[in-house]
Scaffold this motif. Structure first.
Motif, short mmCIF file in Angstrom:
data_model
loop_
_atom_site.label_atom_id
_atom_site.label_comp_id
_atom_site.label_asym_id
_atom_site.label_seq_id
_atom_site.Cartn_x
_atom_site.Cartn_y
_atom_site.Cartn_z
N SER A 196 0.84 -1.20 0.00
CA SER A 196 0.00 0.00 0.00
C SER A 196 0.86 1.24 0.00
CB SER A 196 -0.91 0.07 1.20
OG SER A 196 -0.90 -1.03 1.98
N SER A 197 1.08 1.77 -1.18
CA SER A 197 1.90 2.97 -1.28
C SER A 197 1.36 3.87 -2.38
CB SER A 197 3.36 2.61 -1.55
OG SER A 197 3.44 1.84 -2.72
N ALA A 198 0.14 4.33 -2.20
CA ALA A 198 -0.49 5.19 -3.18
C ALA A 198 0.18 6.55 -3.23
CB ALA A 198 -1.97 5.35 -2.84
N THR A 199 0.26 7.13 -4.42
CA THR A 199 0.81 8.46 -4.59
C THR A 199 -0.29 9.49 -4.37
OG1 THR A 199 2.40 7.61 -6.19
CG2 THR A 199 1.99 9.99 -6.22
N PRO A 200 -0.07 10.48 -3.49
CA PRO A 200 -1.08 11.52 -3.29
C PRO A 200 -1.21 12.41 -4.52
CG PRO A 200 0.57 11.55 -1.55
CD PRO A 200 1.07 10.63 -2.61
N CYS A 201 -2.27 13.20 -4.57
CA CYS A 201 -2.51 14.15 -5.65
C CYS A 201 -2.78 15.53 -5.05
CB CYS A 201 -3.72 13.69 -6.47
SG CYS A 201 -4.12 14.79 -7.83
N ILE A 202 -2.14 16.55 -5.60
CA ILE A 202 -2.39 17.91 -5.16
C ILE A 202 -3.21 18.61 -6.23
CG2 ILE A 202 -1.36 20.13 -4.55
CD1 ILE A 202 1.17 18.56 -3.73
N ALA A 203 -4.34 19.18 -5.83
CA ALA A 203 -5.20 19.92 -6.75
C ALA A 203 -6.00 20.95 -5.99
CB ALA A 203 -6.15 18.95 -7.47
N ASN A 204 -6.07 22.15 -6.52
CA ASN A 204 -6.90 23.21 -5.95
C ASN A 204 -6.62 23.48 -4.48
OD1 ASN A 204 -8.27 23.35 -8.50
ND2 ASN A 204 -9.42 21.55 -7.89
N GLY A 205 -5.33 23.47 -4.11
CA GLY A 205 -4.96 23.78 -2.73
C GLY A 205 -5.21 22.67 -1.73
N ARG A 206 -5.48 21.47 -2.24
CA ARG A 206 -5.73 20.32 -1.37
C ARG A 206 -4.85 19.14 -1.77
NH1 ARG A 206 -12.25 19.89 -0.45
NH2 ARG A 206 -12.47 21.86 0.66
N VAL A 207 -4.61 18.26 -0.80
CA VAL A 207 -3.89 17.02 -1.04
C VAL A 207 -4.88 15.88 -0.82
CG1 VAL A 207 -1.98 15.53 -0.35
CG2 VAL A 207 -1.73 18.03 -0.21
N TYR A 208 -5.02 15.00 -1.81
CA TYR A 208 -5.92 13.86 -1.74
C TYR A 208 -5.07 12.60 -1.72
CZ TYR A 208 -9.31 17.32 -3.35
OH TYR A 208 -10.11 18.43 -3.47
N ALA A 209 -5.47 11.62 -0.90
CA ALA A 209 -4.68 10.39 -0.80
C ALA A 209 -5.54 9.20 -0.43
CB ALA A 209 -3.56 10.57 0.23
N VAL A 210 -5.04 8.01 -0.77
CA VAL A 210 -5.63 6.75 -0.33
C VAL A 210 -4.79 6.27 0.83
CG1 VAL A 210 -6.05 4.34 -0.95
CG2 VAL A 210 -6.47 6.14 -2.64
N GLY A 211 -5.44 5.90 1.94
CA GLY A 211 -4.75 5.36 3.10
C GLY A 211 -5.06 3.89 3.25
N SER A 212 -4.83 3.34 4.41
CA SER A 212 -5.01 1.90 4.63
C SER A 212 -6.44 1.43 4.38
CB SER A 212 -4.57 1.53 6.04
OG SER A 212 -5.29 2.28 7.00
N SER A 213 -7.42 2.19 4.82
CA SER A 213 -8.82 1.83 4.59
C SER A 213 -9.66 3.09 4.41
CB SER A 213 -9.36 1.01 5.77
OG SER A 213 -9.27 1.78 6.96
N ARG A 214 -9.07 4.06 3.71
CA ARG A 214 -9.74 5.36 3.60
C ARG A 214 -9.24 6.12 2.38
NH1 ARG A 214 -7.39 5.66 8.39
NH2 ARG A 214 -9.20 6.61 9.38
N VAL A 215 -10.02 7.10 2.00
CA VAL A 215 -9.60 8.15 1.09
C VAL A 215 -9.74 9.43 1.90
CG1 VAL A 215 -10.11 9.37 -1.06
CG2 VAL A 215 -10.39 6.91 -0.94
N PHE A 216 -8.73 10.31 1.85
CA PHE A 216 -8.82 11.50 2.67
C PHE A 216 -8.26 12.71 1.95
CE2 PHE A 216 -4.90 9.40 3.85
CZ PHE A 216 -3.98 10.41 4.07
#
Length: 167
Positions: free
Chosen positions: A32-52
């Protein structure tokens, strides 16, 4: 045993940590090593059992959506007002709130990442599944087409051409 989902921002010149955000998670192993995404002043990521989602400037948690998956490695794709990731199934969330918008049961897996493809002016999501590559409608999540491929690589496109590594 618990293992937090951690995301941090570093200063590129000095390597200094600017902020660090940790959310309670679960151990999922090295896959589990998803790459985060930065868009519109926010960072989006997949975690162990979540999207945040966290604020890119300060790391403050904006939303945290639990998912019925464990150990996803799909990187997040932000397309307009949607956040899309392959978390057992290709799933779209509302970028502002984390509310689930749709789930496509045809596209399954945890490691490949979705990508956008502009086909004759229409934007669609392309994603490798376990045994095929599929095109999915961005707005509805419905499967538009399917072709032989499959595996854990991320499809890329240029013009009217799609390239995907298949297993």
């Amino acid at each position: 045993k618990k293992a937090d989902d951690v995301i941090l921002a570093l200063d590129l010149k000095t390597g200094t940590t600017l902020w660090k955000t940790a959310i309670e998670g679960m151990p999922t192993g090295r896959t589990s090593s998803a790459t985060p995404c930065i868009a519109n002043g926010r960072v989006y990521a997949v975690g162990s059992s979540r999207v945040f989602c966290v604020d890119a400037k300060h790391g403050k948690l904006i939303w945290d959506t639990q998912v019925n998956s464990r150990g996803g490695a799909s990187s997040v794709l932000v397309a307009g007002e949607r956040v899309i990731a392959l978390i057992d199934r290709l799933t779209a969330f509302e970028a502002k709130t984390g509310k689930k918008l749709w789930e496509n049961p045809d596209v399954s897996g945890k490691t490949t990442s979705p990508n956008l493809w502009n086909v004759n002016g229409k934007i669609e999501i392309v994603c490798n599944s376990r045994r095929s590559v599929m095109g999915v409608d961005l707005a509805t999540g419905k499967t538009l087409w399917e072709a032989p491929a499959g595996g854990s690589s991320t499809p890329v496109s240029s013009g009217n051409h799609l390239v995907v590594h298949a297993k």
